[in-house]
Design an enzyme around this catalytic site. Structure first.
Site, PDB file in Angstrom:
ATOM      1  N   HIS A 106      -2.045   0.425   7.189  1.00  0.00           N
ATOM      2  CA  HIS A 106      -2.177   0.826   5.515  1.00  0.00           C
ATOM      3  C   HIS A 106      -2.167   2.182   5.768  1.00  0.00           C
ATOM      4  O   HIS A 106      -1.642   2.707   6.245  1.00  0.00           O
ATOM      5  CB  HIS A 106      -3.664   0.447   5.461  1.00  0.00           C
ATOM      6  CG  HIS A 106      -4.120   0.891   4.052  1.00  0.00           C
ATOM      7  ND1 HIS A 106      -4.122   0.175   2.877  1.00  0.00           N
ATOM      8  CD2 HIS A 106      -5.124   0.847   3.959  1.00  0.00           C
ATOM      9  CE1 HIS A 106      -4.250   0.018   1.964  1.00  0.00           C
ATOM     10  NE2 HIS A 106      -5.423   0.997   2.452  1.00  0.00           N
ATOM     11  N   CYS A 112       1.120  -1.136   0.062  1.00  0.00           N
ATOM     12  CA  CYS A 112       0.077  -0.106  -0.328  1.00  0.00           C
ATOM     13  C   CYS A 112       1.154   1.559  -0.350  1.00  0.00           C
ATOM     14  O   CYS A 112       0.959   2.405  -0.631  1.00  0.00           O
ATOM     15  CB  CYS A 112      -0.809  -0.440   1.329  1.00  0.00           C
ATOM     16  SG  CYS A 112      -0.037  -0.508   2.697  1.00  0.00           S
ATOM     17  N   ASP A 114      -7.934   5.010  -2.163  1.00  0.00           N
ATOM     18  CA  ASP A 114      -7.406   4.690  -1.518  1.00  0.00           C
ATOM     19  C   ASP A 114      -6.774   3.451  -3.170  1.00  0.00           C
ATOM     20  O   ASP A 114      -7.403   2.913  -3.853  1.00  0.00           O
ATOM     21  CB  ASP A 114      -7.754   3.534  -1.291  1.00  0.00           C
ATOM     22  CG  ASP A 114      -6.626   2.624  -0.241  1.00  0.00           C
ATOM     23  OD1 ASP A 114      -5.923   2.751  -0.583  1.00  0.00           O
ATOM     24  OD2 ASP A 114      -7.409   1.643   0.095  1.00  0.00           O
TER      25      ASP A 114
END
Lengths: 310, 664
Positions: free
Chosen positions: B464, B420, B480
């Site tokens: 994250h 991520c 995201d």
């Protein structure tokens, strides 16, 4: 509740009290001891009336009485008796010693050697004597009242603990109080008075009284109290070696006799407390050897430390 | 006087030492061994071995009745061990070195333990060792173990004090257990009511909170994926009402503004005492977070928090900051709005969220410029970037290849494998290069629902990083980029998304033969959560909340102290009352007698504990002749009922009547 037996016991206490003045408590203890089938040790200085007490008791209870004066050269045979050869009959005839009596006064027992002491003490324990292979029963009832001088006197052989244990009670007489002593000084000769004293009981009546002692009721709370006393003596650490189960049985027997003597059909804690000094005084030793504690102190500690069960 | 007597006078005998019996020594050794056992993981191995060797040696000496080592040996030994600790830790201070030194010196003390006093010193050292374990862990198992150690230690202490009482082997344990059980109500009162203060009561050593893993305040490639290997719990959440869907579970942590070409860092923002205003759209979500110690000040909250827990402020980037680092299990309640619209950017903020390093990553800059020429609308630019991630061959992996100096270029055009942080970093870089205000938000995403306790577990592996862009109409909007590459990461968690799930820690895997084991682990976690919520997180805020909830209104520490003293005294009174009552038995005979004695005691005629009934009433008769008749009758009746052979109900009633009538 009162019956001829209790009246008769009261009478005995009164009669003995008329000879031994001002010592009712000691007299009652001595009588309880005999009722509980126990032997009695009286420890006191010479001249305090030990012999007179023993003699009076024998007289009042109608018992056959013998006195043995213990000395350092007394031999076992002098107590037990011996078989002597008789020339006419060409046989050994047993001549019983002074021990074959219902009440023995062993005077100044700690003056004799341990060997002689043990001859008497064996007889006390077993109620019979064995002489030259033949066992002979002692008369029934059989009591020993021994006297001893305090151990610090010269020429004494102190009784070992195991033999002290054979005496149900150890009592002291002590000096009379001023009033009793005055009466004593004013009154007639004790010996003469004693000679005039009538026998108040027969051996059969005494036997009955001993049977009644065993019937005196003991309630569970009293046994709780007795066990608490025994436990404290063992676990508090204040005494060297606690009281034995035999001491517990002795306490209970003595307390029963004491209760009967006070016209009661059951034992109260007070009865137990009354006989406690006499019964355990010679069985307790201070936990710390450095402490000089008298028997009375030790018993007092025990008594004060254990509460009555709620 | 003889000379030798004089000499003996000059040198008095030392006071006698009461020796420690072997049984007491053995108990002491067992408890010390138990107290140190949890430390074995932290202590250097040589010290652990030395400690248990000395325990064994002391036990050998005690049981075989050997003599202790000579005194001259002890000082060198202690110095040597102290030096060992010094070499190991380079210091004697601090948590680790301090506990090592305490353990080492306790072991040395064993070798000069002769008497009662030494034994007691060791017991108190043992209590200190017990407490020191709590500096490492306060979990249920540890606390249960320490509880057991305390019971055994109390038993050892009892045995030392009463070593001549001839106690049987188990008697001290029974006694200690009884004492501990009796102490529990006191413990609960003190726990609930003792006024709690924020932060530790005294300064803990600097290293007391070392070695916590978790989010940090900066992000570089690999820093988040490192966390994915840890199944340690970061925090647990209990929702009021149904939990929001997984795609809304973005737990906001540090917001990163500054980029130096490789590393993202936050910039200092001052927290405000009131929540930062925004326009909610839609319903609120309310929940309580039970956070594990992180040694950081920030608290995690769902996007976007609208309320503040006590002693917490909010930065302009909607981040919750507590006044002190979270070094204990901490519970706080927040209200968040998953749909929102935020306000305008200031000029300063605008310049900051567009800033890029002067040089580097030129290919990414070119790409952004191309997109901007094509369509300068922010929405179009965002779409262009997400399409790139979605349609080109980008992979989501836990083990991305290393990146060179131009990390964004390297990732976008060469490796195309990342976690991520790679996607968020590249995305924000592209946005800024294209002129769209953007920043990175780190935190946690998702979490595992524990159906057993009905709460959400968020683990370190759920860490994250995502992006936020600022759009003129809507304010800050969450984007995201990971969702474009691996949509199931957001929907189903890490296990579903990564290509190589075998490398994940056990608790993160799903399905398979060991599913029952995982269920068991969840039950255990549920228990831990309750422990955390009710015991460890019971801090000043929770305490006030609980007491206010009981209907006392707002409570300050003064009132709390009063309440505590009242509760403790109340408990003491109850205890004393029970003891007092237990003197009065249920037996009517005994009760009547006790009433009689109590009445006389109030008049100064107390029966001493060993005084028999008749002896007592005789004494009463002498001291209070006017009471004699009645008292004597009561005494006779009681003694006959208590010690006599028969008890008739009539006699019992008569005794009751007489004692009731009796007035001293």
């Amino acid at each position: 509740m009162a019956s001829p037996l209790e009246d008769r016991l009261d009478w005995v206490v009164r009669q003995v009290g008329s000879i031994i003045l001002g010592k009712e408590r000691a007299i009652r203890l001595a009588l309880s001891c005999l009722l509980a089938r126990g032997h009695l040790l009286i420890e006191d200085l010479p001249g305090m009336g030990k012999t007179t007490l023993a003699h009076t008791l024998a007289r009042c209870l109608g018992l056959h009485y013998q006195r043995i004066q213990f000395t350092s050269d007394l031999l076992p045979a002098d107590i037990l008796g011996a078989a002597v050869y008789e020339r006419q009959r060409e046989t050994f005839i047993f001549h019983p010693g002074p021990i074959f009596a219902q009440l023995i006064l062993a005077d100044e027992i700690n003056r004799a050697t341990p060997k002689t002491q043990s001859a008497l003490l064996e007889a006390m324990e077993e109620g019979q004597v064995t002489i030259e292979g033949e066992t002979r029963p002692l008369p029934e009832p059989f009591f020993v009242i021994a006297t001893q001088n305090p151990a610090y006197q010269i020429g004494t052989f102190p009784l070992p603990e195991s033999q002290l244990d054979r005496f149900l009670m150890r009592i002291e007489l002590g000096y009379p109080d001023a009033r009793a002593e005055r009466l004593l000084l004013e009154g007639e000769d004790r010996r003469e008075a004693l000679a005039r004293l009538p026998a108040g009981m027969t051996p059969a009546q005494l036997h009955e009284a001993q049977g009644r002692v065993a019937e005196v009721h003991v309630a569970p709370p009293l046994l709780d109290y007795l066990q608490a006393l025994l436990n404290f003596s063992r676990e508090s650490g204040r005494f060297r070696g606690g009281l034995s189960p035999r001491a517990g049985l002795a306490l209970l027997r003595a307390a029963r006799a004491w209760a009967l003597l006070h016209r009661r059909g059951h034992v109260l804690p007070e009865d137990l407390q009354a006989v406690l000094p006499a019964v355990v005084g010679h069985r307790l030793h201070p936990g710390d050897d450095h402490l000089e504690q008298s028997a009375a102190d030790l018993v007092g500690q025990l008594l004060n430390a254990v509460p009555l069960p709620a | 006087m003889m000379p030798w007597r004089r000499k003996s006078r000059l040198k008095p005998n030392p006071p006698p030492i009461e020796p420690l019996l072997p049984l007491a020594v053995i108990w002491l050794l067992v408890t010390l061994a138990m107290a140190v056992a949890p430390h074995t993981g932290e202590l250097p191995i040589w010290l652990t071995l030395l400690f248990y060797a000395l325990i064994g040696l002391r036990g050998f000496i005690a049981t075989r009745n050997r003599s202790l080592p000579p005194r001259w040996l002890l000082l060198p030994l202690a110095l040597l061990v102290g030096a060992g600790v010094m070499i190991e830790y380079r210091t004697l201070l601090g948590r680790d070195a301090g506990i090592a030194l305490l353990t080492a010196m306790t072991a040395c003390k064993l070798l000069e333990t002769r008497g009662l006093r030494d034994g007691l010193v060791l017991v108190f050292l043992g209590y200190l060792l017990v407490m020191s374990n709590l500096l490492y862990s306060q979990e249920i198992l540890m606390v249960a173990w320490l509880f057991a150690v305390v019971v055994v230690m109390l038993a050892a202490q009892t045995l030392i004090y009463r070593q001549h009482a001839g106690l049987t082997a188990l008697a001290p344990v029974r006694l200690a257990g009884k004492m501990v059980v009796q102490a529990i109500p006191m413990m609960l009162i003190l726990f609930v009511l003792f006024p709690r203060i924020p932060g530790p009561l005294w300064g803990l050593p600097k290293d007391a909170h070392q070695g916590r893993t978790g989010l940090s305040e900066e992000m570089s490639p690999g820093s988040v994926s490192e966390l994915s290997k840890s199944d340690a719990v970061a925090f647990r959440v209990r929702f009021v009402g149904p939990p929001p869907p997984p795609k809304q579970l973005y737990w906001r942590g540090p917001v990163l503004w500054n980029f130096d070409g490789r590393k993202w860092t936050r910039h200092e923002e001052l927290p405000a005492k009131t929540p930062v205003a925004f326009t909610p759209e839609g319903p609120a979500v309310e929940y309580a977070v039970i956070m594990e110690p992180s040694n950081r000040r920030w608290l995690l909250a769902l996007d976007l928090p609208a309320s503040l827990p006590p002693r917490t402020g909010m930065t302009p980037s909607f981040q919750l900051l507590r006044d002190q680092p979270v070094n204990e299990v901490y519970r706080y309640e927040v209200r968040s709005y998953p749909s929102y619209r935020t306000g305008e950017l200031t000029t300063l903020e605008r310049s900051r969220v567009l800033r890029l390093p002067g040089r580097g990553n030129s290919r990414a800059r070119e790409l952004a410029a191309q997109w901007r020429e094509h369509d300068p609308q922010p929405e179009a630019l965002i779409n262009a970037a997400l399409t790139l991630f979605r349609e080109q061959a980008f992979y989501y992996t836990l083990t991305p290849p290393l990146l060179g100096a131009n990390s964004v270029d390297d990732f976008l055009f060469r490796t195309r494998q990342g976690f991520c942080e790679h996607y968020a970093s590249a995305f924000v870089f592209l946005m800024r290069a294209a002129g769209v205000p953007a920043r990175i938000v780190t935190g946690y995403q998702g979490g595992e629902r524990n159906a057993i306790g009905d709460y959400l577990i968020v683990r370190q592996a759920d860490a994250h990083a995502w992006a936020e862009v600022w759009l003129p109409e809507r304010g800050w909007v969450r984007v995201d980029p990971t969702a474009a590459v691996a949509p199931n990461r957001i929907q189903d968690g890490l296990y579903a998304a990564v290509a190589d799930p075998g490398s994940l820690p056990f608790l993160l895997r799903r399905g398979g033969h060991s599913e029952w084991l995982r269920q068991l682990a969840l039950s255990w976690d549920s228990l831990n959560n309750s422990w955390n919520e009710w015991v460890l997180a019971y801090g000043p805020d929770r305490q006030k909340e609980l007491l206010s909830g009981l209907g006392f209104g707002p409570v300050d520490w003064g009132e709390m102290t009063v309440a505590m003293v009242v509760a403790l005294s109340g408990f003491g009174l109850i205890f004393a009352g029970l003891r007092w009552r237990s003197q009065f038995s249920r037996d009517p005979v005994a009760r009547s007698w006790q009433r009689f004695c109590a009445r006389l005691a109030r008049r100064g005629l107390a029966r001493s504990p060993h005084e028999g009934p008749l002896a007592f009433v005789e004494r009463v008769a002498v001291q209070r002749p006017e009471l004699a008749t009645l008292a004597q009758e009561i005494g006779r009746l009681y003694s006959a009922l208590r010690y006599g052979p028969v008890t008739t109900p009539a006699a019992v009633r008569r005794l009751q009547r007489l004692t009731r009538r009796f007035r001293a």
